[in-house]
Design a protein around this motif. Structure first.
Motif, PDB file in Angstrom:
ATOM      1  N   VAL A  25     -45.906 -50.975  13.273  1.00 23.46           N
ATOM      2  CA  VAL A  25     -44.595 -50.550  14.152  1.00 23.46           C
ATOM      3  C   VAL A  25     -43.873 -49.557  14.052  1.00 23.46           C
ATOM      4  CG1 VAL A  25     -43.311 -51.820  14.549  1.00 23.46           C
ATOM      5  CG2 VAL A  25     -45.146 -53.177  14.135  1.00 23.46           C
ATOM      6  N   LEU A  26     -43.581 -48.977  12.543  1.00 27.43           N
ATOM      7  CA  LEU A  26     -42.409 -48.394  12.632  1.00 27.43           C
ATOM      8  C   LEU A  26     -43.196 -46.866  12.962  1.00 27.43           C
ATOM      9  CD1 LEU A  26     -41.783 -48.168   8.821  1.00 27.43           C
ATOM     10  CD2 LEU A  26     -40.326 -49.147  10.614  1.00 27.43           C
ATOM     11  N   GLY A  27     -44.694 -46.964  13.071  1.00 24.61           N
ATOM     12  CA  GLY A  27     -45.158 -45.466  13.927  1.00 24.61           C
ATOM     13  C   GLY A  27     -45.234 -45.101  15.330  1.00 24.61           C
ATOM     14  N   LEU A  28     -45.603 -46.687  15.526  1.00 22.91           N
ATOM     15  CA  LEU A  28     -44.791 -46.585  17.549  1.00 22.91           C
ATOM     16  C   LEU A  28     -43.323 -46.547  17.731  1.00 22.91           C
ATOM     17  CD1 LEU A  28     -46.111 -47.635  19.937  1.00 22.91           C
ATOM     18  CD2 LEU A  28     -45.810 -50.116  19.676  1.00 22.91           C
ATOM     19  N   LEU A  29     -42.495 -47.610  16.833  1.00 23.06           N
ATOM     20  CA  LEU A  29     -41.287 -47.091  17.434  1.00 23.06           C
ATOM     21  C   LEU A  29     -40.680 -45.317  17.321  1.00 23.06           C
ATOM     22  CD1 LEU A  29     -39.596 -49.787  15.393  1.00 23.06           C
ATOM     23  CD2 LEU A  29     -39.747 -49.521  17.644  1.00 23.06           C
ATOM     24  N   ALA A  30     -41.388 -44.904  16.136  1.00 23.78           N
ATOM     25  CA  ALA A  30     -40.806 -43.055  16.084  1.00 23.78           C
ATOM     26  C   ALA A  30     -41.982 -42.358  17.332  1.00 23.78           C
ATOM     27  CB  ALA A  30     -41.813 -42.438  14.916  1.00 23.78           C
ATOM     28  N   THR A  31     -43.347 -42.838  17.934  1.00 21.18           N
ATOM     29  CA  THR A  31     -43.670 -42.691  18.267  1.00 21.18           C
ATOM     30  C   THR A  31     -43.039 -42.438  19.979  1.00 21.18           C
ATOM     31  OG1 THR A  31     -45.810 -43.050  17.307  1.00 21.18           O
ATOM     32  CG2 THR A  31     -45.969 -42.383  20.213  1.00 21.18           C
ATOM     33  N   ILE A  32     -42.577 -43.933  19.806  1.00 18.51           N
ATOM     34  CA  ILE A  32     -41.746 -44.264  21.256  1.00 18.51           C
ATOM     35  C   ILE A  32     -40.546 -42.943  21.301  1.00 18.51           C
ATOM     36  CG2 ILE A  32     -39.405 -45.307  22.507  1.00 18.51           C
ATOM     37  CD1 ILE A  32     -42.047 -47.625  21.637  1.00 18.51           C
ATOM     38  N   GLY A  33     -39.484 -43.105  19.981  1.00 24.21           N
ATOM     39  CA  GLY A  33     -38.712 -41.530  20.247  1.00 24.21           C
ATOM     40  C   GLY A  33     -38.791 -40.354  20.471  1.00 24.21           C
ATOM     41  N   GLU A  34     -39.905 -39.647  19.609  1.00 24.12           N
ATOM     42  CA  GLU A  34     -41.114 -39.230  19.983  1.00 24.12           C
ATOM     43  C   GLU A  34     -40.911 -38.609  21.628  1.00 24.12           C
ATOM     44  OE1 GLU A  34     -42.103 -35.020  19.000  1.00 24.12           O
ATOM     45  OE2 GLU A  34     -41.717 -36.311  17.796  1.00 24.12           O
ATOM     46  N   LEU A  35     -41.805 -39.711  22.397  1.00 27.44           N
ATOM     47  CA  LEU A  35     -41.824 -39.921  23.416  1.00 27.44           C
ATOM     48  C   LEU A  35     -40.547 -39.376  24.445  1.00 27.44           C
ATOM     49  CD1 LEU A  35     -43.332 -39.391  26.283  1.00 27.44           C
ATOM     50  CD2 LEU A  35     -43.066 -41.870  25.987  1.00 27.44           C
ATOM     51  N   LEU A  36     -39.333 -40.209  24.002  1.00 27.69           N
ATOM     52  CA  LEU A  36     -37.624 -40.260  24.701  1.00 27.69           C
ATOM     53  C   LEU A  36     -37.128 -39.013  24.586  1.00 27.69           C
ATOM     54  CD1 LEU A  36     -36.736 -43.918  24.186  1.00 27.69           C
ATOM     55  CD2 LEU A  36     -37.714 -43.012  26.224  1.00 27.69           C
ATOM     56  N   VAL A  37     -37.190 -38.054  23.441  1.00 31.65           N
ATOM     57  CA  VAL A  37     -37.011 -37.017  23.064  1.00 31.65           C
ATOM     58  C   VAL A  37     -37.070 -36.088  23.498  1.00 31.65           C
ATOM     59  CG1 VAL A  37     -35.828 -34.969  21.128  1.00 31.65           C
ATOM     60  CG2 VAL A  37     -36.078 -37.769  20.338  1.00 31.65           C
TER      61      VAL A  37
END
Length: 1464
Positions: free
Chosen positions: A149-161
């Motif tokens: 879940v933490l990796g997925l949240l970081a991936t979403i953040g990476e995409l948004l940034v």
């Protein structure tokens, strides 16, 4: 058997996504690295977001490492597929991080591969999260789930940034790079897919009116210099083929980008045909609830997945479709810009033979109509393969659904295609005719506009209006009516084909299969038939476009293959540097007018040589070949034999001065750098100082089209000043002294051409009718019949008294004993200011150092601007561009022109046609429900017959409304609007033509008229049809599921918001595009008339760049307009996808209540699926209607132009024999050319007696021609009036005035057509009368030698007649007019002195009983007048008999005669 819905196994779900993503990125990673290495380094400051990206990446890697470790411990092996896929994914994360860190310093935009990697990582991550949540993984492996879940949240953040945070601009860039400043260049992959990069411009257009400065730059790949260069390379390759093809050359040039569009289109088509399969599954899902309750229904989650699938397919298809359209439109734009540039570059080097076969109107049509046809084809040509591909997909799906019965549909489809092919052949033939007639009309319209001054002077407006209307109404619109009939038949075939396919297929299915035609078959089949209607409708339209484009492509190919001037016609060497060295030489030359050799040679056996620094004069009678010899030196004639050599650079003055529509200063500089000292010397030497004082803005005065605001003398001296300023090596001058007064001619000889002039050390070859300059000549050459009959040095010729040249000089030249008197008179010219006197001496001194003149250096290219200098008095009227939405009054005017009752009939028929279509579908729903209920097919004949009735009725209604629209409404509106515009333009005062570039007017008669003729009806039909579709769709869906109305409201609000947001911007972009199109044609037409000058000065490259700039400027408005459509479509079709999802979801949720039958669900979804395209189409067609209506608006602007006074005032018409005596009086008369300019005639009081011969003299710009224009009311009085035989000319109609007066104007113009049409356009005179006046004007022998004689063809602008012959044609017109008042405005300026003497005798004899007002540069032609008017600064300063004026040695007339050598 119901479909079984299941999920992936845990192992597959956890391994497949990461493995595919990781391997995909690792495979594509080297491509990104190679691309980055090719980019030059840019200094981009590292912001906090850059470090946030790195931190998020580190978190993702850490979480994946933890996940892999725990997973390996859990499964007990590192070789488990899930562990391996996670490790591969971690490796891909490292590759992604490396690309991101490198591209930050090397690329302007993030890698599309990496961004898609992050996006797909999020999508697969969410799917894996859902799967893990289903299995409740956290209950057994809490740490594993937490790391995921933490990796997925970081991936979403990476995409948004990565996607949402804009990168800072680079601080510097390598100078060697070609900079692409378009917003597209800085847009990432998601911004490009959604066209988000245009949102800034859309917001700006929504908040305020857009201006030229707001337009973004074009992408580098679409800039004209790039596209034209690419096309030129491809065309040169293609020309090596036996039969060159324009299509092949264009494909070689732009095919790669076009093929990328093929991939998008292919994907979109496949997604579109997945919808019927999903619809069938949805109907099976519904049936599982409505059928036997003992069978367990499919879970609701299965239905929701189907709804999501339908949404994903719909939106995915939208994205693919918009990307495909972007490629197509971009390719079309590139084709347009490359072809327009190629046409321009081609026309500069066209041979005389090719040029004579193509008028200005023909070539303008190539740029406007033909290029646009190819552009339109590029936008829709993929339907050639896409249409059959969609039909194959449709038939394949129908086969899966209906079995062999679908072959009935195939047979109908094949019949439809065959019929459409036949119709296409007919339309192609009609299109060829249409293009020829359009060329003919445009050519005549262009010639009328060019010669409008002469047409008004002769009072021929109505004759020419009738000629244009005859072509327009009897040929062009008649042919367009035939095209409309075939268009209606084509639409009928396309409309009926859909119903015939479904009827035949359903009938065969019922009769052969033995299965019930149930809802799960009918509505997927109906959806497929709806999808089938698109290619069936598109194919005939595309065939039609292809037919039109094929005609245009052949015309363009033939033009681009036209013969050019011989590249080796002239051998160009370095400039001569030694005294006695030849600078211009012709050796045994024979020259033809064109390469075909159908005409007699222009010049025969010419040997001609001019040494460095010599002045070589060429003399001869009218039509003997003087100008032809100069053209041979320029390389404009076809060299059949011999050699021509020119040493150094050339400057050229044409006989009819070519003046650009620019400032006086820009005309003189002509692309050269400004050097103040030499510029001032040039201006003084060419006697322009006083003119600058008179012109409203000095040398910043804009001179208008063809220098229309200048007098003939000013144009001649301006042309000479251009040549002088160029500081060339060889000067080729075609009678530059013919249009100037004798004393001004002497000034030019002394200060420019003579031994002390600025050009003293330059080589000068001059054709001339001025005898005075021969005394200064180093050599004189006499031509007769295209051959040199005598040549020699002036000193030698004057010793041979039997020489023809000696006799000419002796009879008409200045006597030697007058030279001193003449020179003394120079210093006492009362018409010249004291300042000029002092400066002339300086110039004479400066001329002695002429050898020191360095060649003028070329100025850097400066982009033309549409804006004028503030407060400039001579500026053009800027092209009007309305603001905001098209006014309702424009629509009213168009509907009124089209006949309002017929428009209402059309609307009723369209609504009825759509109602029939809806009725047929509702009947089909009822029929399928009955079949489903009974399990068989009862009353097949009844149901099928009624269904067929709906279909056939709808098809016939389609036929009727198309016929009403095309045959009645469109043709009628097109006729009325064109006729009104033509009449108002021709009836506009000359001030309108002085301030309006002809290209702007031509644009209205070509592009705007073409859009009203053909585009407006088509887009209006599409708009009404799509509006009906959307309304009927909403009604059907809402009636089946009332809850849908709640969703319609917010969707409708968003729709209206997007529509307004888009319309404001799109409207302004279209207007800017229309306004920026005019300069292209204005510059093009101007260049067409001055190609010889442009070539002679070696300015071809500069003029090409100006043309490319104008095209790019126009494209800068068109390109964002095209992208704006895509921007809107992807948002509106997203709303359409939401409608599909909502309708499906509401149907699924309503299943439990049992209210909805599968038939009703099927009908609802069938219409919901139509909504996506219809919503986008309705706004798109709304814009297209507005865009096309802008053309109506622009035409209407010219329909309300202020006109001249009435042609006829019925209650105040002069007597039939007026004027009887020819008494002319000016009563305190004052006038100006237009409001805002200075008064040019000031308080004129004159009384001219009947049959009196009046000579009018004065310096250039004194008001001589203004006096004649005032007499014809070409300019209206601001005070006082003129009376002829006591009739106030201000109180009678213009036609009554102008047709009762006779004039031989200064600019003698002839028109394309026959000799008879030129002399007598209204056909009022017999052949005998015409031959008589031709004999009197000394043209009889020439006309008699031409093929057809009186019916002999006169080329555009009279190019097959010399300037002198054109003046004689004007004399013949005057002889036909039995008026008691005749005005001669420099009537014989372009003829030789011998012909002039004969003509003057003719005038004295034939016009002895008429009042004659004569303006002449040759004072000997007016010295025997009864009285002389001397004008200065718009006032009469002397008015008396020649004897009285000459007796006063202080009179201005005496000084003028002294200058002209008429007195001792």
């Amino acid at each position: 058997m119901f479909p079984i819905y299941h999920s992936f196994s845990a192992s597959l779900a956890d391994s497949l996504g990461p493995l595919l993503l990781g391997l995909g990125l690792l495979i594509l990673f080297p491509r990104d690295i190679r691309a980055l290495r090719k980019c030059s380094s840019v200094f981009v400051p590292t912001t906090a977001w850059f470090y946030v990206q790195l931190a998020l990446l580190a978190i993702i890697v850490l979480c994946q490492l933890v996940y892999a470790a725990i997973l390996s411990i859990t499964v007990g092996s590192w070789f488990d597929l899930r562990v391996i896929s996670t490790l591969v994914y971690i490796a891909s994360l490292g590759a992604a991080g490396y690309v991101q860190s490198v591209e930050h310093f090397r690329a302007r935009v993030q890698s599309g591969i990496v961004l898609f990697y992050w996006f797909l990582s999020v999508v697969t991550g969410v799917a894996r999260l859902y799967e893990q949540a289903q299995r409740k993984v956290w209950t057994e492996h809490e740490t594993l789930f937490t790391s995921f879940v933490l990796g997925l949240l970081a991936t979403i953040g990476e995409l948004l940034v990565s996607v949402c945070i804009p990168r800072p601009p680079p601080q510097y860039k390598s100078l060697g790079d070609e900079i692409d400043n378009s917003p597209e260049a800085d847009a990432n992959i998601f911004s490009r897919l959604t066209f988000f990069y245009l949102t800034k411009l859309m917001q700006l257009g929504y908040e305020s009116y857009l201006s030229e400065e707001d337009l973004p730059d074009l992408p580098r790949s679409s800039q004209t210099d790039k596209t034209s260069e690419d096309f030129d390379v491809a065309w040169q390759i293609e020309k090596q083929v036996a039969v060159p093809s324009l299509y092949r050359a264009l494909f070689r040039c732009f095919g790669v980008a076009y093929l990328v569009g093929v991939c998008f289109k292919l994907t979109g088509d496949v997604l579109a045909f997945m919808q019927p399969n999903l619809l069938r599954r949805l109907l099976l899902f519904v049936n599982s609830y409505n059928n036997d309750p003992l069978n367990e229904p499919i879970p609701l989650s299965g239905g929701i997945i189907i709804a999501l699938g339908m949404f994903a397919c719909s939106f995915g298809q939208t994205v693919m479709q918009q990307q495909y359209l972007t490629r197509c439109f971009s390719t079309g734009l590139n084709i347009k810009s490359s072809l327009m540039s190629s046409i321009y570059r081609k026309v500069v080097f066209l041979s005389n033979g090719s040029r004579q076969g193509k008028s200005t109107g023909d070539i303008v049509n190539l740029m406007t109509v033909d290029v646009e046809r190819l552009q339109e084809l590029a936008q829709s040509a993929q339907a050639f393969w896409s249409g059959p591909f969609q039909i194959v997909l449709c038939l394949y799906n129908l086969y899966a659904l209906l079995g062999n019965s679908m072959w009935a549909g195939v047979c109908v489809t094949l019949c439809t295609i065959s019929l459409n092919a036949y119709i296409a052949r007919k339309r192609r033939a009609l299109q060829k005719v249409q293009m020829k007639v359009k060329d003919k009309r445009t050519r005549l319209t262009g010639e009328i506009l060019v010669s409008i001054k002469s047409i008004k002077l002769y009072g021929w407006e109505q004759s020419f209006i009738d000629r244009v209307n005859a072509i327009r109404n009897d040929e062009e619109l008649a042919n367009l009516r035939k095209k409309g009939v075939y268009s209606a038949i084509s639409n009928f075939v396309g409309s009926s084909a859909q119903f015939l396919v479904s009827c035949s297929t359903f009938a065969i299915f019922i009769w052969t299969s033995g299965k019930p035609l149930s809802t799960d078959i009918v509505f997927p089949a109906l959806t497929l038939f709806n999808l089938l209607s698109s290619p069936l409708t598109q194919i005939p339209q595309v065939i039609s476009k292809f037919v039109e484009a094929a005609v245009s492509a052949n015309r363009l190919r033939d033009f681009l293959l036209s013969s050019e001037l011989q590249p080796d016609a002239v051998t160009r060497l370095d400039a001569a540097t030694e005294s006695g060295q030849s600078a211009a030489t012709i050796t045994n030359g024979t020259f033809l007018w064109d390469e075909t050799g159908t005409h007699p040679p222009a010049l025969k056996n010419i040997s001609f040589d001019v040494k460095l620094g010599q002045l070589a004069c060429i003399i001869g009678r009218v039509g003997t070949g003087k100008s032809a010899l100069l053209q041979a030196l320029l390389g404009d004639l076809h060299r059949e034999s011999g050699n021509v050599t020119i040493r150094g650079h050339v400057a050229y003055c044409s006989q009819v001065p070519w003046i650009m529509n620019a400032t006086v200063k820009e005309n003189i500089l002509f692309g050269k750098r400004f050097h103040a000292d030499f510029y001032e010397k040039t201006v003084r030497a060419c006697a322009l100082v006083e003119d600058f004082g008179v012109l409203p803005d000095g040398d910043d005065t804009i001179v208008g089209e063809k220098g229309i605001s200048l007098s003939g003398g000013q144009k001649a001296r301006l042309s000479l000043a251009r040549a002088v300023y160029a500081r060339a090596d060889v000067y080729i001058l075609d009678d530059p002294l013919s249009a100037v007064d004798q004393h001004v001619g002497r000034h030019l000889i002394d200060n420019v051409l003579g031994p002390n002039g600025l050009l003293a050390t330059k080589t000068k070859v001059m054709a001339t009718n001025a005898i005075a300059v021969l005394t200064q000549a180093d050599s004189i050459t006499m031509l007769r019949g295209g051959e040199i009959v005598e040549t020699g040095l002036y000193s030698e010729i004057m010793t041979r008294k039997d020489s023809d040249i000696y006799k000419l000089v002796d009879e008409f030249g200045t006597r030697p004993d007058q030279e001193e008197v003449l020179e003394e008179a120079e210093t006492t010219d009362p018409l010249a200011s004291g300042e000029d006197e002092g400066e002339d001496g300086e110039l004479a001194d400066a001329g002695k150092f002429g050898f020191a003149l360095r060649r003028a250096s070329t100025a850097s290219f400066k982009k033309p601007t549409l804006d004028d200098i503030p407060n400039r008095r001579s500026k053009h009227v800027k092209e009007q561009s309305e603001k905001g939405q098209v006014k309702i009054g424009v629509y009213k005017e168009y509907i009124k022109a089209a006949n309002i009752s017929l428009v209402i009939s059309f609307l009723v028929l369209v609504i009825a046609s759509n109602a029939m279509s809806v009725g047929g579908n509702i009947w089909l729903k009822h029929w399928s429900d009955v079949n489903t209920q009974y399990g068989n097919n009862p009353d097949t004949g009844k149901y099928l017959g009624i269904y067929l009735f709906f279909g056939v009725s709808g098809a016939f209604l389609t036929l009727f409304y198309t016929l009403v629209l095309w045959i009645l409404c469109t043709i009628e509106a097109a006729r009325k609007l064109h006729d009104r515009m033509l009449r108002h333009v021709i009836r506009s005062p000359m001030a309108f033509f002085d301030t309006t570039p002809l290209g702007r007017i031509i644009n209205r008669f070509t592009a705007d008229v073409n859009r009203v003729d053909e585009a407006l009806a088509r887009v209006f039909t599409n708009f009404v049809k799509n509006t009906c579709k959307v309304v009927f769709s909403i009604v059907v869906v809402s009636s089946a599921n009332p809850a849908f109305i709640l969703l319609v409201v917010p969707i409708a609000l968003l729709y209206v918001y997007y529509q307004k947001f888009y319309l404001r911007t799109s409207r302004e972009l279209k207007r800017l595009e229309s306004v920026s199109r005019s300069p292209i044609y204005a510059h093009f037409q101007e260049s067409l008339h001055g190609v010889s000058t442009i070539r002679a000065y070696a300015q071809v490259r500069r003029f090409n760049r100006i043309n490319e700039y104008h095209i790019d400027f126009n494209n800068k408005a068109y390109y964002p307009s095209m992208i704006a459509r895509r921007w809107l479509a992807i948002r509106l079709e997203f709303l359409g996808s939401m409608v599909i999802f909502s309708a499906a979801l509401l149907s699924i949720l309503a299943i439990a209540s049992g209210r909805l039958s599968s038939g009703l669900v099927g009908l609802t979804m069938a219409y919901a699926l139509q909504t996506t395209q219809s919503l986008g189409s309705i706004v798109r067609t709304t814009v297209e209607v507005e865009i096309s209506t802008v053309s109506v608006e622009r035409i209407l602007e010219y329909c309300i132009l202020p006109g001249e006074a009435p042609e006829v005032i019925e209650n105040n018409r002069p007597q039939a024999n007026w004027p009887m005596n020819g008494a002319v009086e000016f009563h305190d008369y004052s006038t100006r050319y237009r409001p805002g300019l200075d008064i040019v005639l000031k308080g004129i009081n004159l009384t001219i007696k009947p049959r009196e011969k009046i000579g009018i003299v004065g310096r250039t710009g004194a008001g001589k021609s203004s006096l004649t224009l005032a007499l014809f009311r070409m300019i209206e009085p601001v005070g006082g009036f003129i009376s002829i035989d006591s009739v106030n000319t201000s109180n009678i109609g213009l036609r009554d005035l102008r047709q009762r007066l006779a004039i031989i104007p200064q600019d003698s113009q002839v028109f394309e057509g026959s000799v008879r049409e030129n002399l007598d356009p209204a056909s009022r005179f017999s052949d005998e009368q015409l031959w008589h006046v031709l004999e009197l004007s000394h043209l009889k022998n020439h006309i008699a030698s031409m093929d057809g004689q009186l019916l002999a063809r006169v080329n555009e602008n009279g190019s097959n007649f010399s300037v002198g012959q054109r003046q004689l044609m004007s004399l013949a017109r005057a002889l036909l007019t039995t008026s008691k008042v005749l005005v001669l405005d420099e009537a014989t300026a372009a003829v030789d002195v011998e012909t002039d003497q004969i003509i003057q005798e003719t005038i004295r004899k034939e016009f002895k009983d008429r009042t004659i007002l004569t303006i002449a540069h040759r004072l000997n032609t007016i010295i025997d007048s009864d009285r002389i008017i001397v004008l200065a600064a718009g006032k009469v300063v002397e008015f008396d008999t020649p004897q009285v004026l000459l007796s006063n040695k202080n009179s201005m007339f005496y000084a003028l005669c002294s200058h002209g050598g008429l007195i001792e």
